[in-house]
Design a protein around this motif. Structure first.
Motif, PDB file in Angstrom:
ATOM      1  N   THR A 120     -11.796   8.656  -4.918  1.00  0.00           N
ATOM      2  CA  THR A 120     -11.286   7.848  -6.022  1.00  0.00           C
ATOM      3  C   THR A 120      -9.779   8.017  -6.117  1.00  0.00           C
ATOM      4  OG1 THR A 120     -13.350   8.212  -7.218  1.00  0.00           O
ATOM      5  CG2 THR A 120     -11.512   7.320  -8.474  1.00  0.00           C
ATOM      6  N   ILE A 121      -9.079   6.923  -6.357  1.00  0.00           N
ATOM      7  CA  ILE A 121      -7.627   6.933  -6.550  1.00  0.00           C
ATOM      8  C   ILE A 121      -7.317   6.107  -7.780  1.00  0.00           C
ATOM      9  CG2 ILE A 121      -5.372   6.360  -5.552  1.00  0.00           C
ATOM     10  CD1 ILE A 121      -6.655   6.542  -2.804  1.00  0.00           C
ATOM     11  N   ILE A 122      -6.419   6.583  -8.606  1.00  0.00           N
ATOM     12  CA  ILE A 122      -5.981   5.861  -9.796  1.00  0.00           C
ATOM     13  C   ILE A 122      -4.547   5.396  -9.585  1.00  0.00           C
ATOM     14  CG2 ILE A 122      -5.405   6.045 -12.247  1.00  0.00           C
ATOM     15  CD1 ILE A 122      -7.743   7.814 -12.655  1.00  0.00           C
ATOM     16  N   ILE A 123      -4.326   4.100  -9.675  1.00  0.00           N
ATOM     17  CA  ILE A 123      -2.987   3.500  -9.624  1.00  0.00           C
ATOM     18  C   ILE A 123      -2.639   3.070 -11.045  1.00  0.00           C
ATOM     19  CG2 ILE A 123      -1.550   1.772  -8.488  1.00  0.00           C
ATOM     20  CD1 ILE A 123      -2.874   3.664  -6.546  1.00  0.00           C
ATOM     21  N   HIS A 124      -1.566   3.609 -11.603  1.00  0.00           N
ATOM     22  CA  HIS A 124      -1.245   3.291 -12.989  1.00  0.00           C
ATOM     23  C   HIS A 124       0.236   2.991 -13.133  1.00  0.00           C
ATOM     24  CE1 HIS A 124       0.690   7.234 -14.033  1.00  0.00           C
ATOM     25  NE2 HIS A 124      -0.042   7.637 -13.014  1.00  0.00           N
ATOM     26  N   THR A 184     -13.117  -0.041   1.245  1.00  0.00           N
ATOM     27  CA  THR A 184     -12.257   0.182   0.078  1.00  0.00           C
ATOM     28  C   THR A 184     -12.618  -0.827  -0.997  1.00  0.00           C
ATOM     29  OG1 THR A 184     -10.475   0.942   1.516  1.00  0.00           O
ATOM     30  CG2 THR A 184      -9.899   0.380  -0.758  1.00  0.00           C
ATOM     31  N   LEU A 185     -12.898  -0.346  -2.188  1.00  0.00           N
ATOM     32  CA  LEU A 185     -13.274  -1.181  -3.329  1.00  0.00           C
ATOM     33  C   LEU A 185     -12.245  -0.992  -4.432  1.00  0.00           C
ATOM     34  CD1 LEU A 185     -15.417  -3.142  -4.336  1.00  0.00           C
ATOM     35  CD2 LEU A 185     -16.704  -1.197  -5.230  1.00  0.00           C
ATOM     36  N   VAL A 186     -11.564  -2.069  -4.823  1.00  0.00           N
ATOM     37  CA  VAL A 186     -10.466  -2.021  -5.792  1.00  0.00           C
ATOM     38  C   VAL A 186     -10.918  -2.719  -7.070  1.00  0.00           C
ATOM     39  CG1 VAL A 186      -8.062  -2.615  -6.244  1.00  0.00           C
ATOM     40  CG2 VAL A 186      -8.797  -2.046  -3.919  1.00  0.00           C
ATOM     41  N   PHE A 187     -10.750  -2.025  -8.202  1.00  0.00           N
ATOM     42  CA  PHE A 187     -11.009  -2.597  -9.528  1.00  0.00           C
ATOM     43  C   PHE A 187      -9.668  -2.760 -10.235  1.00  0.00           C
ATOM     44  CE2 PHE A 187     -14.987  -0.595  -8.383  1.00  0.00           C
ATOM     45  CZ  PHE A 187     -15.934  -1.510  -8.808  1.00  0.00           C
ATOM     46  N   ASP A 188      -9.222  -3.994 -10.346  1.00  0.00           N
ATOM     47  CA  ASP A 188      -7.910  -4.295 -10.934  1.00  0.00           C
ATOM     48  C   ASP A 188      -8.063  -4.514 -12.444  1.00  0.00           C
ATOM     49  OD1 ASP A 188      -5.325  -4.932 -11.413  1.00  0.00           O
ATOM     50  OD2 ASP A 188      -5.238  -6.660 -10.075  1.00  0.00           O
ATOM     51  N   GLY A 189      -7.350  -3.716 -13.245  1.00  0.00           N
ATOM     52  CA  GLY A 189      -7.417  -3.833 -14.703  1.00  0.00           C
ATOM     53  C   GLY A 189      -8.741  -3.387 -15.281  1.00  0.00           C
ATOM     54  N   ILE A 190      -9.341  -2.361 -14.719  1.00  0.00           N
ATOM     55  CA  ILE A 190     -10.649  -1.917 -15.175  1.00  0.00           C
ATOM     56  C   ILE A 190     -10.585  -1.310 -16.570  1.00  0.00           C
ATOM     57  CG2 ILE A 190     -10.380   0.356 -14.135  1.00  0.00           C
ATOM     58  CD1 ILE A 190     -13.615  -1.737 -14.376  1.00  0.00           C
ATOM     59  N   ASP A 191      -9.418  -0.838 -17.005  1.00  0.00           N
ATOM     60  CA  ASP A 191      -9.318  -0.260 -18.346  1.00  0.00           C
ATOM     61  C   ASP A 191      -9.369  -1.321 -19.446  1.00  0.00           C
ATOM     62  OD1 ASP A 191      -6.916  -1.258 -17.386  1.00  0.00           O
ATOM     63  OD2 ASP A 191      -5.692   0.066 -18.638  1.00  0.00           O
ATOM     64  N   LEU A 219     -17.077   5.215   1.178  1.00  0.00           N
ATOM     65  CA  LEU A 219     -16.480   4.318   0.177  1.00  0.00           C
ATOM     66  C   LEU A 219     -15.314   5.007  -0.511  1.00  0.00           C
ATOM     67  CD1 LEU A 219     -16.551   1.698  -1.527  1.00  0.00           C
ATOM     68  CD2 LEU A 219     -18.117   2.881  -3.089  1.00  0.00           C
ATOM     69  N   THR A 220     -14.218   4.261  -0.672  1.00  0.00           N
ATOM     70  CA  THR A 220     -13.062   4.705  -1.456  1.00  0.00           C
ATOM     71  C   THR A 220     -12.851   3.724  -2.597  1.00  0.00           C
ATOM     72  OG1 THR A 220     -11.970   5.754   0.437  1.00  0.00           O
ATOM     73  CG2 THR A 220     -10.588   5.154  -1.433  1.00  0.00           C
ATOM     74  N   VAL A 221     -12.817   4.233  -3.821  1.00  0.00           N
ATOM     75  CA  VAL A 221     -12.666   3.421  -5.022  1.00  0.00           C
ATOM     76  C   VAL A 221     -11.237   3.564  -5.530  1.00  0.00           C
ATOM     77  CG1 VAL A 221     -13.471   2.994  -7.366  1.00  0.00           C
ATOM     78  CG2 VAL A 221     -15.102   3.686  -5.603  1.00  0.00           C
ATOM     79  N   VAL A 222     -10.558   2.437  -5.717  1.00  0.00           N
ATOM     80  CA  VAL A 222      -9.189   2.407  -6.251  1.00  0.00           C
ATOM     81  C   VAL A 222      -9.242   1.739  -7.616  1.00  0.00           C
ATOM     82  CG1 VAL A 222      -6.829   1.640  -5.878  1.00  0.00           C
ATOM     83  CG2 VAL A 222      -8.246   2.280  -3.920  1.00  0.00           C
ATOM     84  N   LEU A 223      -8.787   2.444  -8.643  1.00  0.00           N
ATOM     85  CA  LEU A 223      -8.778   1.946 -10.012  1.00  0.00           C
ATOM     86  C   LEU A 223      -7.344   1.653 -10.418  1.00  0.00           C
ATOM     87  CD1 LEU A 223     -11.275   4.498 -11.635  1.00  0.00           C
ATOM     88  CD2 LEU A 223     -11.791   2.280 -10.618  1.00  0.00           C
ATOM     89  N   ILE A 224      -7.059   0.407 -10.740  1.00  0.00           N
ATOM     90  CA  ILE A 224      -5.721   0.006 -11.195  1.00  0.00           C
ATOM     91  C   ILE A 224      -5.764  -0.122 -12.715  1.00  0.00           C
ATOM     92  CG2 ILE A 224      -3.911  -1.736 -11.048  1.00  0.00           C
ATOM     93  CD1 ILE A 224      -4.920  -2.483  -8.311  1.00  0.00           C
ATOM     94  N   VAL A 225      -5.022   0.731 -13.402  1.00  0.00           N
ATOM     95  CA  VAL A 225      -5.008   0.753 -14.863  1.00  0.00           C
ATOM     96  C   VAL A 225      -3.566   0.706 -15.334  1.00  0.00           C
ATOM     97  CG1 VAL A 225      -7.190   2.014 -14.996  1.00  0.00           C
ATOM     98  CG2 VAL A 225      -5.033   3.275 -14.937  1.00  0.00           C
ATOM     99  N   THR A 226      -3.411   0.485 -16.632  1.00  0.00           N
ATOM    100  CA  THR A 226      -2.066   0.422 -17.215  1.00  0.00           C
ATOM    101  C   THR A 226      -1.566   1.797 -17.623  1.00  0.00           C
ATOM    102  OG1 THR A 226      -2.519  -1.808 -18.026  1.00  0.00           O
ATOM    103  CG2 THR A 226      -0.662  -0.648 -19.007  1.00  0.00           C
ATOM    104  N   ALA A 227      -2.330   2.484 -18.475  1.00  0.00           N
ATOM    105  CA  ALA A 227      -1.947   3.820 -18.934  1.00  0.00           C
ATOM    106  C   ALA A 227      -3.211   4.662 -19.017  1.00  0.00           C
ATOM    107  CB  ALA A 227      -1.245   3.754 -20.296  1.00  0.00           C
ATOM    108  N   PRO A 228      -3.483   5.518 -18.040  1.00  0.00           N
ATOM    109  CA  PRO A 228      -4.703   6.329 -18.080  1.00  0.00           C
ATOM    110  C   PRO A 228      -4.629   7.390 -19.175  1.00  0.00           C
ATOM    111  CG  PRO A 228      -3.335   6.976 -16.232  1.00  0.00           C
ATOM    112  CD  PRO A 228      -2.675   5.772 -16.842  1.00  0.00           C
TER     113      PRO A 228
END
Length: 497
Positions: free
Chosen positions: A60-64, A149-156, A179-188
């Motif tokens: 899992t990776i978090i992009i914020h 790779t599975l990316v969830f954009d704006g999941i928050d 599987l690698t999950v990438v979570l794109i959030v604004t402010a974790p």
């Protein structure tokens, strides 16, 4: 862990594949104006030897980062550069959690089909009513496949998301090894995924120089001599952008940033929108021949009200021009001296916009706070006027005799507390017809008034449904009178001075 290392481990590739990735990253770094984007993406992959095995990808990776900082663009560029299947799911396009899960399965299935069209997939029917069914479906789809790779954009910002949705999605990478999950959030927020050790990559906001550099690339046309728009040669073709327009646009964006963008329009999207709104009024003196393209200082002095008004920052359904052009004929001057800029006048917004029944409830709260309880029968009784006689003659509404002692007006004493039973009694008394909503509906409307701070707690338990709680109105006379006029109720006739 270094914050820029995990993104490089999204997928393991060979040395030959990294040359294409590095070229793509350099082009993307120039596109989104991120100086260390190449280091952020590739991390320590440059230092690996070709004969050494690649490190495993994180689960899992978090992009914020704040909005409009290039997070989605960078992730899409990386996924296009590496030679592995991937899928991107945008939460803003999903209405419910089930919609999100089923769209994720469909995107995964499509990505695998693009990878090998003739291969038969192992998935089920694709319907997901719970997160457990979703995990089973993903396991069947990726069984025997390579890395994905599975990316969830704006999941928050997912609608109707349960508290266990994000932790369950974050653990997919541990359940499915490839599987690698990438979570794109604004402010974790802290403990977002309910387990530690998740790598984070932060995208900082753009600086002034980076913002102006990005906006300056898409300069708006000056169009000093506008052609006839009805001609067939002009329709459907964009206006030309010459060197003078690019020079003027770069300095114009700098002025907009210093006056408005630095404090109110910090992201790229809102800053570009503000520049578009102010561009046409700014170049109006150039189009009518008053000034030239290179006379930027004179244009700034002429258009000073544009940068002093904040009307361009207001988003509205009705188009509000940030500046209005008022043409006035003065002493036979040339048309170039007739144009004056003035800040826009926004239409007045009405302040008394409560619905029908909440308006009567607020009026009842005001009457309960400013009238003594002993006068309720006199003011709100349904009996006729002839039966309400006072001692000493007259009726209850006739003026009293002049008192020897001066009394202070109850408006000056402030609102007095009351119980909800008295409020509901006054509410049913002043309504011109019977309330068809019932007691539960009235209590919900009272709770809304409490949440809006129009009625506040004065004593008791503080629960709206508790009968022993005491409340008082939190608005003044002018507001209540405006609310009463909006529903055709004269509040003055029901007040004891």
């Amino acid at each position: 862990m270094n914050a820029r290392q995990p993104l490089s481990q999204i997928q393991a590739t060979g040395t030959a594949g990294w040359h294409g990735i590095n070229a793509r990253m350099e082009a993307m770094s120039e596109e989104v104006q991120t100086k260390d984007l190449n280091l952020r993406v590739t991390g320590d992959e440059r230092g690996r030897e070709p004969d050494k095995p690649n490190l495993p990808s994180p689960s899992t990776i978090i992009i914020h980062g704040i909005e409009a900082t290039g997070k989605s663009l960078v992730i899409e560029g990386i996924l296009d550069a590496i030679d592995t299947p991937s899928a991107i799911v945008r939460s803003q396009e999903c209405i419910t959690t089930r919609h999100l899960l089923e769209r994720t399965i469909a995107a995964t299935r499509d990505a695998l089909k693009r990878r090998s069209e003739d291969k038969v997939l192992n998935g089920l029917d694709g319907r997901c009513e719970s997160i457990s069914t979703f995990v089973v479906e993903i396991q069947h789809l990726l069984e025997g496949e390579g890395k994905f790779t599975l990316v969830f954009d704006g999941i928050d910002r997912q609608r109707e998301a349960t508290p266990t949705l994000l932790p369950a999605i974050a653990r997919l990478g541990k359940i499915v090894p490839n599987l690698t999950v990438v979570l794109i959030v604004t402010a974790p927020r802290p403990h977002l995924l309910h387990f530690p050790g998740v790598p984070h990559v932060h995208f900082p906001p753009y600086t002034r120089a980076e913002t102006i550099s990005i906006i300056s690339r898409s300069a708006l046309p000056l169009d000093v001599s506008p052609p006839d728009p009805s001609s067939p040669e002009i329709q459907g073709t964009p206006p030309p952008i010459n060197e003078g327009s690019t020079w003027l646009w770069a300095r114009f964006t700098s002025a907009v940033w210093d006056s408005l963008g630095q404090s109110a329009a910090r992201d790229i999207v809102s800053f570009r929108e503000v520049c578009k709104r102010l561009w046409k009024p700014f170049i109006a003196p150039i189009r009518d021949g008053s000034y030239g393209m290179r006379e930027f200082s004179k244009l700034m002095v002429k258009n000073r009200p544009l940068f002093q008004s904040e009307a361009a920052l207001i988003d509205s359904v009705v188009s509000i021009r940030p500046a209005a052009l008022n043409t006035k004929l003065t002493n036979g001057r040339s048309p170039s001296n007739r144009i004056q800029f003035s800040p826009a006048k926004t239409p007045p917004v009405p302040s008394h916009t409560l619905p029908y029944y909440p308006s009567h409830l607020l009026i009842s709260a005001y009457l309960a706070s400013y009238n003594p309880p002993k006068h309720d029968i006199t003011l709100f009784s349904k009996t006729s006027l002839s039966k309400r006689r006072k001692r000493g003659g007259g009726t209850a509404l006739t003026p009293q005799r002049a008192s020897k002692h001066r009394r202070i007006s109850r408006k000056l004493l402030g609102p007095q507390p009351f119980v909800l039973e008295r409020l509901l009694a006054i509410f049913h008394a002043i309504l011109p017809h019977a309330h068809a909503g019932g007691g539960a509906d009235a209590m919900c409307q009272i709770a809304t008034l409490v949440r809006l701070r129009l009625i506040v707690k004065s004593g008791g338990t503080g629960d709206v449904l508790e009968g022993g709680a005491k409340w008082r109105v939190n608005v003044g006379w002018e507001f209540v009178r405006g609310v009463g006029r909006g529903v055709g109720f004269d509040v003055e006739n029901y007040l004891i001075e």
